[in-house]
Motif scaffolding. Structure first.
Motif: not given
Length: 233
Positions: A224-225, A228, A231-232, A221
């Protein structure tokens, strides 16, 4: 562990004013301490799971793994040294009988064993001859009916019991030794003992798998965070 520890302390009246000074060396305090440690370990696992704290969860899983390994090794050693354990128990009980009047902890343990298993001495009630004070008798915990009028502990019920023949003595005290009683108790409850041990180990091993899965899930988790967030950017 907590229940056993506090039961022993209360039953021995260790919190009484005249005994409180020696409570630091009371073996029952060890059970209470271990119970508190295990309770804290469980709390560590609960808080770690609720807060998803990897440090607490890793500490919890490592400690549980250590406990499982220790229990398995202990079981193997006990099984492989059955004959020697009987001799250790005999030596320990005879030593406790010699120091029966001098050591309150040994007296408490000896009385609990003899009362609970309805036995007297290590191999026979005659073993109490090694105790100078009890040379002609046995402790009240050897008596079939140690309570006078059903309420008061009769400390004189075993006096002179060793001077009686076995036929007369069997109506006053338990003749059989505690080692035989312990062996019979283990044989009679071997199935229950094995079942309880397997269940306890099973629960601990299952807890390890669950904790490991939870740690992997938290790591996934967080990965993944982080991905993310990257990616931002």
């Amino acid at each position: 562990m907590l229940v056993v520890g506090f039961w022993g302390l209360i039953n021995k009246e260790s919190f009484a004013q005249e005994k409180i000074s020696g409570i630091g060396t009371d073996p029952m305090l060890l059970f209470a301490f271990l119970g508190l440690v295990l309770a804290l370990l469980s709390l560590t696992g609960c808080v770690g799971a609720l807060r998803e704290n990897m440090c607490l969860l890793q500490t919890f899983s490592a400690t549980v793994l250590l406990l499982v390994v220790t229990q398995v090794l202990t079981a193997i050693v006990l099984y492989s040294l059955q004959g020697q354990i009987v001799e250790y128990l005999r030596s320990g009980m005879l030593a406790a009988m010699v120091r029966y009047q001098d050591d309150l902890d040994l007296r408490f343990i000896t009385d609990e064993i003899q009362t609970g298993l309805q036995c007297c001495g290590a191999d026979t009630y005659r073993d109490w001859e090694i105790n100078v004070v009890q040379a002609c008798g046995v402790p009240p915990s050897c008596c079939i009916d140690p309570l006078e009028n059903g309420t008061v502990w009769n400390t004189q019920c075993g006096v002179g019991a060793q001077q009686l023949d076995e036929f007369s003595a069997q109506s006053v005290i338990f003749l059989g030794g505690c080692l035989g009683s312990i062996s019979r108790w283990i044989e009679q409850h071997s199935g229950v003992i094995v079942t309880v041990v397997i269940i306890l180990l099973g629960v601990q091993i299952l807890t390890l798998f669950i904790t490991t899965h939870l740690l992997q899930k938290i790591q996934w988790s967080r990965a993944q965070h982080d991905a993310y967030l990257q990616s931002l950017q």
